[in-house]
Design an enzyme around this catalytic site. Structure first.
Site, short mmCIF file in Angstrom:
data_model
loop_
_atom_site.label_atom_id
_atom_site.label_comp_id
_atom_site.label_asym_id
_atom_site.label_seq_id
_atom_site.Cartn_x
_atom_site.Cartn_y
_atom_site.Cartn_z
N SER A 93 4.05 9.85 33.92
CA SER A 93 5.65 9.15 33.78
C SER A 93 7.07 8.40 34.53
N LEU A 133 15.16 3.43 24.92
CA LEU A 133 14.88 1.83 23.76
C LEU A 133 14.96 2.47 22.52
N THR A 134 13.95 3.99 21.95
CA THR A 134 13.69 4.75 21.11
C THR A 134 15.02 5.47 20.42
N THR A 166 12.55 9.34 28.05
CA THR A 166 12.34 9.93 29.41
C THR A 166 13.44 10.00 30.43
N GLU A 365 5.01 4.30 23.86
CA GLU A 365 5.00 3.03 24.57
C GLU A 365 4.17 1.89 23.97
P1 TGC Z 1 8.13 -9.36 17.17
O1 TGC Z 1 8.41 -9.96 15.41
O2 TGC Z 1 6.86 -9.37 16.63
O3 TGC Z 1 8.96 -9.67 18.25
C1 TGC Z 1 10.03 -9.78 18.39
C2 TGC Z 1 10.55 -10.66 19.34
O4 TGC Z 1 9.94 -10.49 20.45
C3 TGC Z 1 9.02 -10.71 21.10
N1 TGC Z 1 7.65 -10.11 21.16
C4 TGC Z 1 6.86 -9.91 22.91
N2 TGC Z 1 7.04 -10.12 24.06
C5 TGC Z 1 7.22 -9.86 25.53
N3 TGC Z 1 6.23 -8.95 25.66
C6 TGC Z 1 5.28 -8.43 24.23
N4 TGC Z 1 4.85 -6.82 24.15
C7 TGC Z 1 6.40 -8.86 22.94
N5 TGC Z 1 6.18 -8.04 21.14
C8 TGC Z 1 6.91 -9.44 20.93
C9 TGC Z 1 8.03 -12.07 20.36
O5 TGC Z 1 7.57 -12.79 20.67
C10 TGC Z 1 9.56 -12.54 19.53
O6 TGC Z 1 10.03 -13.03 20.22
P2 TGC Z 1 10.62 -14.02 19.46
O7 TGC Z 1 11.39 -15.29 20.98
O8 TGC Z 1 10.05 -15.18 18.76
O9 TGC Z 1 12.51 -14.11 19.18
O10 TGC Z 1 9.05 -7.81 16.33
P3 TGC Z 1 8.63 -7.41 15.41
O11 TGC Z 1 9.79 -6.75 15.08
O12 TGC Z 1 7.77 -6.99 14.75
O13 TGC Z 1 7.97 -6.05 16.76
C11 TGC Z 1 6.87 -5.91 16.96
C12 TGC Z 1 6.13 -4.46 17.16
C13 TGC Z 1 5.55 -3.79 16.62
C14 TGC Z 1 4.49 -5.02 18.38
C15 TGC Z 1 6.86 -4.05 18.55
O14 TGC Z 1 8.83 -3.46 18.31
C16 TGC Z 1 6.51 -2.91 18.98
O15 TGC Z 1 5.41 -3.02 20.31
N6 TGC Z 1 6.26 -1.44 18.63
C17 TGC Z 1 6.16 -0.30 19.37
C18 TGC Z 1 7.55 0.49 19.96
C19 TGC Z 1 7.41 0.49 21.65
O16 TGC Z 1 6.40 0.63 22.72
N7 TGC Z 1 8.34 1.86 22.31
C20 TGC Z 1 8.15 2.38 23.43
C21 TGC Z 1 9.23 2.36 23.65
S1 TGC Z 1 9.94 3.27 25.65
C22 TGC Z 1 8.89 4.04 25.76
O17 TGC Z 1 7.91 4.73 25.16
C23 TGC Z 1 8.57 4.54 27.60
S2 TGC Z 1 7.67 6.16 27.23
C24 TGC Z 1 7.44 6.20 29.40
C25 TGC Z 1 6.77 7.30 30.15
O18 TGC Z 1 7.29 8.11 29.78
O19 TGC Z 1 5.63 6.75 30.66
P1 FAD Z 2 6.78 6.24 14.16
O1 FAD Z 2 7.39 4.91 14.54
O2 FAD Z 2 8.17 7.09 12.78
O3 FAD Z 2 5.56 6.85 13.85
C1 FAD Z 2 5.13 7.86 13.10
C2 FAD Z 2 3.32 7.01 13.20
O4 FAD Z 2 3.84 5.92 11.70
C3 FAD Z 2 2.38 6.86 14.21
O5 FAD Z 2 1.29 7.30 14.34
C4 FAD Z 2 2.72 5.31 13.66
O6 FAD Z 2 1.13 4.32 14.26
C5 FAD Z 2 2.57 5.28 12.69
N1 FAD Z 2 2.72 4.02 11.64
C6 FAD Z 2 4.28 3.00 12.24
N2 FAD Z 2 4.28 1.85 11.45
C7 FAD Z 2 3.22 1.86 10.97
C8 FAD Z 2 3.00 0.33 10.61
N3 FAD Z 2 3.83 -0.94 10.66
N4 FAD Z 2 1.75 0.47 10.68
C9 FAD Z 2 0.51 1.79 10.23
N5 FAD Z 2 1.41 3.02 10.89
C10 FAD Z 2 2.47 2.61 11.32
N6 FAD Z 2 11.08 5.76 24.13
C11 FAD Z 2 12.10 5.56 24.85
O7 FAD Z 2 12.50 4.47 24.46
N7 FAD Z 2 12.48 5.44 26.20
C12 FAD Z 2 11.48 6.67 26.25
O8 FAD Z 2 11.56 6.84 28.12
C13 FAD Z 2 10.35 7.54 25.53
N8 FAD Z 2 9.68 8.77 26.86
C14 FAD Z 2 9.38 9.42 25.98
C15 FAD Z 2 8.69 10.04 26.08
C16 FAD Z 2 7.74 11.11 24.82
C17 FAD Z 2 7.33 12.53 26.05
C18 FAD Z 2 7.53 10.85 23.56
C19 FAD Z 2 7.08 11.37 22.72
C20 FAD Z 2 8.09 9.90 23.99
C21 FAD Z 2 9.16 9.03 24.24
N9 FAD Z 2 9.76 7.74 24.03
C22 FAD Z 2 9.91 6.56 24.60
C23 FAD Z 2 9.49 7.27 22.51
C24 FAD Z 2 7.85 6.42 21.76
O9 FAD Z 2 8.71 5.04 22.48
C25 FAD Z 2 8.38 6.61 20.10
O10 FAD Z 2 8.03 8.23 19.72
C26 FAD Z 2 6.52 6.41 19.74
O11 FAD Z 2 7.70 4.77 19.86
C27 FAD Z 2 6.49 5.94 18.56
O12 FAD Z 2 7.94 6.31 17.16
P2 FAD Z 2 8.39 7.87 16.50
O13 FAD Z 2 7.77 8.88 17.33
O14 FAD Z 2 9.17 7.29 16.11
O15 FAD Z 2 7.36 7.20 15.08
#
Ligand code: TGC
Ligand code: FAD
Length: 386
Positions: A93, A133-134, A166, A365
């Site tokens: 991570s 981001l989150t 993180t 992620e």
């Molecule tokens: P949507 O309308 O689908 O997309 C908006 C715009 O983004 C483009 N796009 C992407 N571009 C690059 N890579 C991707 N994977 C992309 N997915 C979508 C898309 O083409 C569009 O572009 P444009 O030009 O039309 O504006 O957006 P949506 O609002 O419907 O959401 C889609 C969804 C659910 C897939 C996305 O929001 C998502 O991936 N949600 C999950 C959030 C997430 O992963 N958060 C992570 C936070 S960081 C973290 O967790 C770090 S932990 C790290 C660690 O400790 O290791």
């Molecule tokens: P929610 O979005 O509230 O989801 C809760 C549940 O509902 C999940 O099971 C989900 O899959 C489900 N759900 C949500 N929407 C739907 C749907 N449309 N259909 C069906 N099911 C759905 N974020 C950062 O930006 N930067 C970081 O460095 C980072 N580090 C992290 C480190 C740790 C230890 C943890 C736990 C999280 C970290 N995150 C970070 C945040 C992480 O990316 C979010 O926790 C993750 O994206 C999920 O969001 P949430 O926890 O709000 O869950």
């Protein structure tokens, strides 16, 4: 000779340099990090200084070009993630957030001035980055974020909070995403800027050898030069997530391998009913199932590495890899945990630590549901996110 943790000899698909990198990272992780990991996990911390060691090995921003980054292939970067996560997901991570999120954003979305200021120091581990981001109300749906950046003359003023970040309290620089009149934009925020604060989220039961923080931005005033000029809209942060998710799909193979290896070793030596646990058919069925799942995950990682190095990988390929490999690793970790019986619940073994970590890895992620929906959209052409 048969290697039980590489039954199909998948590592033979790697080139010589890739092998050398994997071996160097494995040796380092085993000698410098593994001896301390259960203490760090128990204490709920990770020493900041390990970034310097990872930097010396060239693992920070490893597959980025220029600015004192190592510039390896994506496959080599994946192998490094695999070897680090074989010790603990928290170590991978640290490397993911530093290299694939914060440094990647500055390298690919930033200005020349931002790159020169931050990347060399981040590559060496002297400066640490985080990625905000989150938010508390905005996880899977980052487009709903409330953090806002408004123009004030040439400056930007940021207000809002970020959650689950993180490295948040040890970071020197935060890449922060905020709503603007032009949609979501990224900002490079030195963490000593007035109005920026961060505090550790305590009482975690998972990813304990990693710092997770809440960030507050209270009238944080930044010069115009803090804006990342590229990556307008959600596309900006999502392009960074593709990189980190790619590292995770490799890392999960490492965690799975470590659990399988421990279950195999334990059941070969632990005796019940007059023979080793490994002599029972039910045990062998579990071992065979885990071996098959591990090989499938490894093949997935190698193929996605090849696609990434060829420049043909898509976000949906990455979703496939993250979903498949983290699910496989969690299954293997849970099965291994059970196979160690009571011994499996302690920090004297790695299985429950890995299992608990993988609960986070399955969540951050993009959760399994988000990746399933991403694959579903590609297969059907129908978006079912909302
Ligand atoms: P949507 O309308 O689908 O997309 C908006 C715009 O983004 C483009 N796009 C992407 N571009 C690059 N890579 C991707 N994977 C992309 N997915 C979508 C898309 O083409 C569009 O572009 P444009 O030009 O039309 O504006 O957006 P949506 O609002 O419907 O959401 C889609 C969804 C659910 C897939 C996305 O929001 C998502 O991936 N949600 C999950 C959030 C997430 O992963 N958060 C992570 C936070 S960081 C973290 O967790 C770090 S932990 C790290 C660690 O400790 O290791
Ligand atoms: P929610 O979005 O509230 O989801 C809760 C549940 O509902 C999940 O099971 C989900 O899959 C489900 N759900 C949500 N929407 C739907 C749907 N449309 N259909 C069906 N099911 C759905 N974020 C950062 O930006 N930067 C970081 O460095 C980072 N580090 C992290 C480190 C740790 C230890 C943890 C736990 C999280 C970290 N995150 C970070 C945040 C992480 O990316 C979010 O926790 C993750 O994206 C999920 O969001 P949430 O926890 O709000 O869950």
């Amino acid at each position: 000779m048969m290697d039980p943790v590489d039954f199909l000899q998948i590592d033979d698909l790697l080139g010589r340099e890739e092998h050398e990198i994997a071996t160097a990272v494995r040796d380092y992780a085993r000698s410098e990090l593994a001896p301390h990991i259960s203490d760090w996990y128990e204490e709920g911390c990770i020493p900041r200084d390990i970034a310097l060691g990872l930097g010396r090995l060239g693992l920070l921003g490893m597959h980025l070009q220029g600015y004192e980054c190592t510039g390896t292939s994506a496959t080599a970067y994946g192998l490094a993630c695999r070897e680090l996560e074989a010790v603990d997901s928290g170590l991978r991570s640290l490397v993911s957030v530093q290299g694939s999120l914060a440094m990647f954003a500055i390298r690919h979305l930033g200005t020349e001035e931002q790159r020169r200021e931050w990347l060399p120091r981040m590559a060496s581990g002297e400066a640490i980055g985080c990625f905000g981001l989150t938010e508390a109300e905005s996880g899977s749906d980052p487009g709903s974020m409330r953090t806002r950046a408004r123009r004030d003359g040439r400056d930007w003023v940021l207000n809002g909070t970020k959650m689950w970040i993180t490295n948040g309290t040890i970071a020197d620089v935060a890449v922060v995403w905020a709503q603007t009149d032009d949609g979501i934009r990224g900002f490079v925020v030195p963490t000593d800027t007035t109005g920026f604060s961060a505090w550790v989220i305590k009482r975690k039961l998972s990813l304990r050898a990693s710092i997770t923080a809440e960030l507050a931005l209270d009238d944080v005033r930044l010069p115009g030069s803090a804006l990342l000029p590229e990556g307008t809209g959600l596309k900006g942060p999502l392009s960074c997530l593709n990189e980190a998710r790619y590292g995770i799909l490799w890392g999960a193979v490492g965690a799975a391998r470590a659990c399988f290896s421990e279950a195999l070793e334990y059941t070969m030596t632990r005796r019940q009913f007059g023979k080793p646990l490994a002599a029972f058919q039910l045990t062998q069925g579990k071992l065979a199932g885990m071996s098959v799942a591990l090989a499938n995950a490894s093949l997935t990682a190698v193929q996605l590495g090849r696609l990434k190095d060829a420049g043909t990988i898509t976000p949906e390929h990455v979703s496939h890899g993250k979903l498949a490999n983290v699910r496989a690793a969690l299954d293997i970790a849970r099965t291994s945990r059970a196979m160690l019986g009571a011994a499996g619940i302690t920090l004297d073994h790695s299985v429950m630590r890995h299992m608990n970590n993988l609960e986070t890895v399955a969540t951050y992620e993009g959760t399994e549901e988000m990746h399933a929906l991403s694959i579903g959209r590609k297969l059907t052409g129908i978006a079912a996110f909302r």
